[in-house]
Design a protein around this motif. Structure first.
Motif: not given
Ligand code: ATP
Length: 233
Positions: A36-37, A40-42
């Motif tokens: 989580n976090g 990946k999505t970013t």
């Molecule tokens: P998940 O599996 O929960 O979707 P992830 O690996 O895709 O997690 P991301 O969503 O890319 O992770 O988030 C990476 C970091 O950026 C995390 O610390 C998250 O809190 C932060 N983050 C993501 N979206 C935002 C946003 N819109 N505003 C501020 N911080 C964000």
């Protein structure tokens, strides 16, 4: 086919990716796993062009697309299936699919529709039903089908297993394997490391915005650190 070089991305002053390097070759399934976090999505959104980058490059088929808008990247052959599917429940299944082909002419749209229906026969059976009535697994098929309507070379998938029962996860991942076998290159991000690495050729592990491990998927599945942190072994 895809080369991500030193990519950085931030939300305000908070850096979410610190300089990520990832490569995907034509014909591969490459899985990026992480908690989580982790970012990946970013990373996926930065590749598809909906997330600004602070440094580094995205190269697609040798062309630097880092400054191209998302539409231009779709035209060049990149399609993303977003986290949470984001289908339009009040539209029919067929209309949802047509939205994925909004830049195509009528002939192409019909041909791509038939191809999606061949991949996911349940969508053909229910083509005139509202998408809201589909089960979670069927909605994931629809989200993948909609992305395929742009006839992509590279399919980006964000957590396709999310919220699905194990049997449906298996079905979705079998479908992804068939797409790869039919010639679509796949880059997928997942918290479900077991499912994602089981079908992948190669994998990456991401932790708090950095790639910490990479290798053939079968090696990663045997790696002690991966087994402890992500496979619950
Ligand atoms: P998940 O599996 O929960 O979707 P992830 O690996 O895709 O997690 P991301 O969503 O890319 O992770 O988030 C990476 C970091 O950026 C995390 O610390 C998250 O809190 C932060 N983050 C993501 N979206 C935002 C946003 N819109 N505003 C501020 N911080 C964000």
């Amino acid at each position: 086919m895809l080369s991500v070089e030193g990519l950085g991305s931030a939300y305000g002053r908070i850096e979410a990716l610190h300089g990520v390097n990832v490569a995907v070759d034509a014909g591969e399934i490459v899985s990026l796993v992480g908690g989580n976090g982790a970012g990946k999505t970013t990373l996926l959104r930065a590749i598809s062009g909906v997330q600004p980058v602070t440094k580094g490059k995205v190269l697609f088929e040798g062309v630097d697309v880092t400054r191209l808008g998302p539409h231009r990247r779709v035209e060049s052959g990149i399609a993303q299936v977003p986290e949470g599917r984001q289908i339009f429940g009040s539209l029919t299944i067929e209309d949802n699919l047509r939205l994925g082909a909004y830049r195509r002419n009528r002939g192409e749209t019909s041909a791509f529709l038939e191809r999606v229906y061949d991949s996911f026969p349940v969508l053909r059976e229910r083509r005139q039903s509202l998408a809201a009535g589909l089960s979670g697994g069927q909605q994931q098929m629809l989200a993948i089908g909609r992305a395929l309507m742009s006839d992509p070379k590279l399919l980006l998938l964000d957590e396709p297993s999310m919220g699905l029962a194990p049997i449906l996860v298996d079905r979705i991942f079998e479908a992804i394997t068939r797409l790869r076998d039919a010639g679509t290159t796949v880059f997928l991000v997942e918290q479900n490391a077991f499912a994602a690495l089981s079908i992948a050729d190669r994998g990456y592990v991401i932790e708090t915005g950095d790639i910490t491990l990479t290798g053939p998927a079968s090696d990663l599945m045997r790696d002690e650190r991966v087994r402890e942190a992500y496979l619950g072994v």
